[in-house]
Design a protein around this motif. Structure first.
Motif, PDB file in Angstrom:
ATOM      1  N   ILE A   1       0.959  -1.241  -0.091  1.00 38.34           N
ATOM      2  CA  ILE A   1       0.021  -0.066   0.054  1.00 38.34           C
ATOM      3  C   ILE A   1       0.917   1.344   0.076  1.00 38.34           C
ATOM      4  O   ILE A   1       0.464   2.258  -0.697  1.00 38.34           O
ATOM      5  CB  ILE A   1      -0.904   0.085   1.203  1.00 38.34           C
ATOM      6  CG1 ILE A   1      -1.822  -1.006   1.040  1.00 38.34           C
ATOM      7  CG2 ILE A   1      -1.501   1.331   1.600  1.00 38.34           C
ATOM      8  CD1 ILE A   1      -2.770  -0.957   2.083  1.00 38.34           C
TER       9      ILE A   1
ATOM     10  N   ARG B   1     -12.970  -3.554   2.738  1.00 44.43           N
ATOM     11  CA  ARG B   1     -11.991  -2.776   1.858  1.00 44.43           C
ATOM     12  C   ARG B   1     -11.285  -1.633   2.565  1.00 44.43           C
ATOM     13  O   ARG B   1     -10.866  -0.922   1.853  1.00 44.43           O
ATOM     14  CB  ARG B   1     -12.837  -2.332   0.602  1.00 44.43           C
ATOM     15  CG  ARG B   1     -13.315  -3.344  -0.313  1.00 44.43           C
ATOM     16  CD  ARG B   1     -14.124  -2.756  -1.728  1.00 44.43           C
ATOM     17  NE  ARG B   1     -14.386  -3.989  -2.447  1.00 44.43           N
ATOM     18  CZ  ARG B   1     -15.437  -3.926  -2.901  1.00 44.43           C
ATOM     19  NH1 ARG B   1     -16.452  -3.444  -2.615  1.00 44.43           N
ATOM     20  NH2 ARG B   1     -15.671  -5.080  -3.864  1.00 44.43           N
ATOM     21  N   HIS B   2     -11.172  -1.345   3.790  1.00 43.87           N
ATOM     22  CA  HIS B   2     -10.888  -0.250   4.434  1.00 43.87           C
ATOM     23  C   HIS B   2     -11.593   0.846   4.160  1.00 43.87           C
ATOM     24  O   HIS B   2     -10.776   1.977   3.935  1.00 43.87           O
ATOM     25  CB  HIS B   2      -9.270  -0.300   4.134  1.00 43.87           C
ATOM     26  CG  HIS B   2      -8.639  -1.481   5.114  1.00 43.87           C
ATOM     27  ND1 HIS B   2      -8.353  -1.666   6.339  1.00 43.87           N
ATOM     28  CD2 HIS B   2      -8.048  -2.512   4.147  1.00 43.87           C
ATOM     29  CE1 HIS B   2      -7.665  -2.803   6.590  1.00 43.87           C
ATOM     30  NE2 HIS B   2      -7.422  -3.589   5.266  1.00 43.87           N
TER      31      HIS B   2
ATOM     32  N   TYR C   1      -6.263   2.658   4.998  1.00 48.79           N
ATOM     33  CA  TYR C   1      -5.939   1.303   5.597  1.00 48.79           C
ATOM     34  C   TYR C   1      -6.073   1.291   7.312  1.00 48.79           C
ATOM     35  O   TYR C   1      -5.091   2.190   7.978  1.00 48.79           O
ATOM     36  CB  TYR C   1      -4.555   0.740   5.171  1.00 48.79           C
ATOM     37  CG  TYR C   1      -4.342  -0.641   5.487  1.00 48.79           C
ATOM     38  CD1 TYR C   1      -4.384  -1.740   4.833  1.00 48.79           C
ATOM     39  CD2 TYR C   1      -3.457  -1.134   6.867  1.00 48.79           C
ATOM     40  CE1 TYR C   1      -4.133  -3.127   4.878  1.00 48.79           C
ATOM     41  CE2 TYR C   1      -3.368  -2.383   7.251  1.00 48.79           C
ATOM     42  CZ  TYR C   1      -3.614  -3.391   6.286  1.00 48.79           C
ATOM     43  OH  TYR C   1      -3.209  -4.529   6.711  1.00 48.79           O
TER      44      TYR C   1
ATOM     45  N   ALA D   1     -11.237  -3.382  -6.626  1.00 52.04           N
ATOM     46  CA  ALA D   1     -10.507  -2.343  -5.753  1.00 52.04           C
ATOM     47  C   ALA D   1     -11.008  -1.249  -6.273  1.00 52.04           C
ATOM     48  O   ALA D   1     -10.352  -0.408  -7.093  1.00 52.04           O
ATOM     49  CB  ALA D   1      -9.140  -2.675  -5.711  1.00 52.04           C
TER      50      ALA D   1
ATOM     51  N   TYR E   1      -6.977  -1.963  -2.818  1.00 50.73           N
ATOM     52  CA  TYR E   1      -7.327  -3.122  -1.967  1.00 50.73           C
ATOM     53  C   TYR E   1      -8.688  -3.543  -2.320  1.00 50.73           C
ATOM     54  O   TYR E   1      -9.537  -2.755  -2.412  1.00 50.73           O
ATOM     55  CB  TYR E   1      -7.458  -2.380  -0.567  1.00 50.73           C
ATOM     56  CG  TYR E   1      -7.029  -3.274   0.564  1.00 50.73           C
ATOM     57  CD1 TYR E   1      -5.913  -3.928   0.934  1.00 50.73           C
ATOM     58  CD2 TYR E   1      -8.189  -3.888   1.120  1.00 50.73           C
ATOM     59  CE1 TYR E   1      -5.721  -4.606   1.958  1.00 50.73           C
ATOM     60  CE2 TYR E   1      -8.080  -5.040   2.196  1.00 50.73           C
ATOM     61  CZ  TYR E   1      -6.751  -5.326   2.523  1.00 50.73           C
ATOM     62  OH  TYR E   1      -6.534  -6.402   3.474  1.00 50.73           O
TER      63      TYR E   1
ATOM     64  N   LEU F   1      -4.839  -7.404  -1.549  1.00 50.99           N
ATOM     65  CA  LEU F   1      -3.951  -6.111  -2.280  1.00 50.99           C
ATOM     66  C   LEU F   1      -3.838  -6.765  -3.809  1.00 50.99           C
ATOM     67  O   LEU F   1      -3.797  -7.951  -4.028  1.00 50.99           O
ATOM     68  CB  LEU F   1      -2.398  -6.120  -1.819  1.00 50.99           C
ATOM     69  CG  LEU F   1      -2.448  -5.330  -0.330  1.00 50.99           C
ATOM     70  CD1 LEU F   1      -1.129  -5.506   0.182  1.00 50.99           C
ATOM     71  CD2 LEU F   1      -2.711  -3.829  -0.826  1.00 50.99           C
TER      72      LEU F   1
ATOM     73  N   HIS G   1      -1.088 -10.439  -0.179  1.00 48.38           N
ATOM     74  CA  HIS G   1      -0.980  -9.475   0.903  1.00 48.38           C
ATOM     75  C   HIS G   1       0.535  -9.488   1.609  1.00 48.38           C
ATOM     76  O   HIS G   1       1.312 -10.193   1.224  1.00 48.38           O
ATOM     77  CB  HIS G   1      -1.930  -9.877   2.041  1.00 48.38           C
ATOM     78  CG  HIS G   1      -2.660  -8.662   2.722  1.00 48.38           C
ATOM     79  ND1 HIS G   1      -1.991  -7.743   3.540  1.00 48.38           N
ATOM     80  CD2 HIS G   1      -3.969  -8.354   2.724  1.00 48.38           C
ATOM     81  CE1 HIS G   1      -2.804  -6.840   4.071  1.00 48.38           C
ATOM     82  NE2 HIS G   1      -4.018  -7.222   3.646  1.00 48.38           N
TER      83      HIS G   1
END
Length: 395
Positions: free
Chosen positions: A25, A154-155, A204, A312, A317, A322, A335
């Protein structure tokens, strides 16, 4: 089109805490906007190149003081493993590729599978408000709007990462060793400022997966460790994988160490990671490749669910995954994660046929509580680049 900018990163985010924030990320995240280079052709020579490249990477890590390096590749039916260093600093026992290690945020992919199984079974809808399944959610985190299950996966919820308050409100040793319940950990997020409203972007945060862990326990009536074992580990024969408990670590585990207050602290099974659905799983590089290949091949979830998982909306993400542009076509998925003394990266092609899993322990004194440094030669980006280079040679 240029690569997307790095997602928002708050000021207090030591590299130690990136069980926390994956390197991918923070570093090179490729979306469909970037043109892929021409795909190389798989040959014996390319296999020799990617193996030699990974062996060179291992030597560099060891020369820089990494106690252990573990690697496994599974590429078009060919399995290759490598280990360098020792199982624990001060011990003569050599590291082996089959040794277990903390995998940190790679845990999130597994938790996402358990949540999506409930979706497939009709017990949960992705657009359900979290309060439908966890009525105390609002009082735990004081959300800035309606948060859905999809937002958590998905944060996109906007919930601040609880560990920032955890590590700034008490001595580092206490923060690492003290076991808190999921609810107690989540409550710490109320002291942190929200940076966005739910659904307005991806930011995140480990808090998202603590909430998902609580939701899984509520819906199943069982601990997360048992849920993951039943949903993922046992069906796939991942006999060396489990969520950390309160007992001693496995005898074959590699031991990370960190330097705290001038003293070395063995970081295997520290209290702060026990039972943690955001980063508490212990596994092997082999089991990790088994997990991601099985996921991509449809052995855990239905194809339509996997497609949703891979989407994503904000570029980097999906649901517990990822993604990176695959030079051979499509995307890589996987990830990575950091925990005190440990780093792990797993990347797999969309068909599950090309995979690299890398885990290292890093020098105790290399922990730097300053901001993320992409140029750190022992940093998580180094693992990502090594894995990515190997896969790019293996079409």
């Amino acid at each position: 089109m240029s690569e997307p900018t790095r997602p928002h990163s708050r000021k207090f985010l030591p590299p130690l805490l990136r069980f926390l924030v994956p390197a991918a990320i923070m570093a090179i995240v490729l979306t469909g906007c970037t043109a892929a280079p021409e795909a190389p052709v798989q040959t014996t020579q390319s296999a020799e190149k990617y193996r030699a490249g990974l062996e060179d990477f291992s030597r560099r890590m060891l020369d820089l003081g990494a106690p252990a390096v573990l690697i496994e590749t599974r590429i078009n039916g060919d399995v290759w493993s490598h280990a360098g260093g020792v199982r624990s600093l001060g011990s003569p026992a050599p590291a082996e590729a089959s040794n277990s290690t903390h995998i940190a945020s790679v845990t999130k992919s597994m938790v996402a599978v358990s949540v999506l199984k409930l979706v497939e079974e009709g017990h949960v809808q992705l657009q359900d408000p979290v309060t439908k399944h966890l009525p105390e959610f609002d009082s735990l985190v004081n959300p800035r709007g309606a948060v859905t299950v999809a937002h958590l996966l998905r944060h996109e919820s906007g919930i601040p990462s609880y560990e920032e308050e955890l590590f700034s409100s008490r001595p580092i040793r206490q923060a690492l060793t003290q076991k808190l319940s999921l609810g107690e950990s989540l409550a710490l997020s109320k002291a942190m400022p929200w940076v966005r409203t739910p659904g307005s972007g991806a930011d995140y945060s480990n808090s998202n997966y603590l909430v998902l862990g609580l939701m899984l326990e509520r819906l199943h009536g069982r601990p997360v460790a048992e849920i993951l074992r039943n949903d993922v580990f046992e069906p796939l024969g991942m006999k060396d994988t489990h969520l950390t408990g309160t007992g001693p670590p496995p005898s074959t585990m590699i031991h990370g160490q960190v330097e705290v207050d001038g003293e070395r602290l063995d970081s295997a099974y520290l209290g702060a990671i026990v039972g943690n659905p955001a980063g508490g799983v212990v596994s092997t590089v082999g089991d990790l490749n088994t997990f991601y290949a099985s996921l991509m091949e449809g052995r855990l979830l239905k194809p339509a669910t996997i497609q949703q998982m891979q989407l994503a909306p904000f570029g980097f993400y999906g649901m517990g995954l990822l993604r990176w542009k695959d030079v051979c076509g499509g995307f890589y998925y996987g990830h990575d994660g950091d925990w005190a003394g440990y780093r792990t990266t797993v990347i797999t092609s969309a068909d599950g046929k090309r995979q690299v899993a890398i885990a290292i322990t890093y020098p105790p004194e290399s922990w730097d509580p300053s901001a993320y440094n992409p140029d750190n030669p022992l940093g998580p980006d180094a693992l990502y680049r090594a894995a990515r280079t190997a896969l790019d040679l293996s079409c």
